[in-house]
Design an enzyme around this catalytic site. Sequence first.
Site, short mmCIF file in Angstrom:
data_model
loop_
_atom_site.label_atom_id
_atom_site.label_comp_id
_atom_site.label_asym_id
_atom_site.label_seq_id
_atom_site.Cartn_x
_atom_site.Cartn_y
_atom_site.Cartn_z
N ASP A 40 0.78 -1.18 -0.07
CA ASP A 40 0.13 -0.04 0.03
C ASP A 40 0.79 1.27 0.06
OD1 ASP A 40 -2.48 1.49 0.48
OD2 ASP A 40 -1.68 1.93 2.53
N LEU A 41 0.28 2.40 -0.39
CA LEU A 41 1.18 3.63 -0.31
C LEU A 41 1.16 4.36 0.98
CD1 LEU A 41 3.02 5.39 -2.11
CD2 LEU A 41 1.10 6.74 -2.85
N ASP A 42 -0.08 4.93 1.13
CA ASP A 42 -0.19 5.98 2.37
C ASP A 42 -0.06 5.21 3.47
OD1 ASP A 42 -0.71 8.27 4.05
OD2 ASP A 42 -3.00 7.94 3.40
N THR A 65 1.39 10.34 3.63
CA THR A 65 0.59 11.29 2.83
C THR A 65 -0.52 11.44 3.48
OG1 THR A 65 0.39 9.30 1.57
CG2 THR A 65 1.54 11.05 0.46
N LYS A 120 -8.40 7.19 5.78
CA LYS A 120 -7.29 6.31 5.37
C LYS A 120 -7.67 5.21 4.66
CE LYS A 120 -3.95 8.03 9.00
NZ LYS A 120 -3.32 7.69 10.09
N SER A 180 -2.67 0.58 -4.22
CA SER A 180 -3.06 1.75 -3.48
C SER A 180 -4.37 2.27 -4.09
CB SER A 180 -2.03 2.87 -3.60
OG SER A 180 -2.52 4.04 -3.18
N ALA A 181 -5.19 2.96 -3.08
CA ALA A 181 -6.45 3.67 -3.45
C ALA A 181 -6.15 5.09 -4.31
CB ALA A 181 -7.39 3.97 -2.40
N LYS A 187 -11.12 -0.95 -1.35
CA LYS A 187 -10.85 -1.87 -0.38
C LYS A 187 -12.08 -1.66 0.58
CE LYS A 187 -5.92 -0.80 -0.99
NZ LYS A 187 -4.94 0.04 -0.59
N GLU A 191 -0.02 -3.33 4.66
CA GLU A 191 -1.27 -2.71 4.49
C GLU A 191 -1.28 -1.85 5.96
OE1 GLU A 191 -3.91 -0.90 4.01
OE2 GLU A 191 -4.20 -1.24 1.66
N ASP A 192 -1.59 -0.55 6.08
CA ASP A 192 -1.86 0.24 7.33
C ASP A 192 -3.26 0.48 7.72
OD1 ASP A 192 -2.32 2.34 5.30
OD2 ASP A 192 -2.08 3.77 6.84
#
Length: 217
Positions: A9-11, A17, A45, A114-115, A145, A169-170
């Site tokens: 995942d990114l953020d 971010t 998030k 990522s979303a 997600k 994933e966070d």
Amino acid sequence: MKTMGFIFDLDGVIVDTAKYHYLAWKKLAAELGFEFTEEQNELFKGVSRKRCLEILLQMGHITATQEQFNTWMTEKNEDYLAYIEDMDASEILPDVPRVLDLLKSNHVPIALGSASKNARPILEKVQLLSYFDVIVDGNNVTKAKPDPEVFLLAAKSLGVAPASCVVFEDALAGIEAANAAKMTSIGIGDAVVLHGADFCFRDFTQMDNAFLNRLLN
Ligand code: B16
Ligand code: MG
């Protein structure tokens, strides 16, 4: 089929971010006449931009025409892009490069799941784009997600069976998406929040190479 694939995942996993998303949503809420708190931002998030705006408007008890909705989506994104304009490699979360390097040295294919529709420029800014064999982001998926679409598409693009993929994933919705895809889910954050993850680490500094090597073997 290759043996294993790793999906990030990114953020909240590679970069934080969320703080910039928060500033942009807070600014919009203020213009619309109400306060938006950091606690409320937690709900955003891993959630798509469109869904975030729907939630924000509910919070402010605001009904919008389609035109207003589109205008506010654009405005929020323009503000967000201004906030991330100067991002650089110093904003990569601790030990992410160590993990990426270990995977690369083992020739493991790596994907982003990522979303965000801004994922590619962010990876470019922080100089991590070259690590990723595949990028699946908000521009490629129709279902958010916890639907597993984003991760299943990443696995397919990597040419790896879902059961052989590991997801970092966070967000709880992201852990649920990884589990629904029958992948190994690794939570990055609070284990209480990320219940259901196969493994959970506060951040990558807590995940040693021995753990990663066990996953690889
Ligand atoms: P954008 P992730 C998500 O990123 C963020 O966590 C979420 O807050 C944001 O609304 C979403 O991306 C969409 O971002 O407006 O840039 O398309 O955690 O899925 O990497
Ligand atoms: Mg995230």
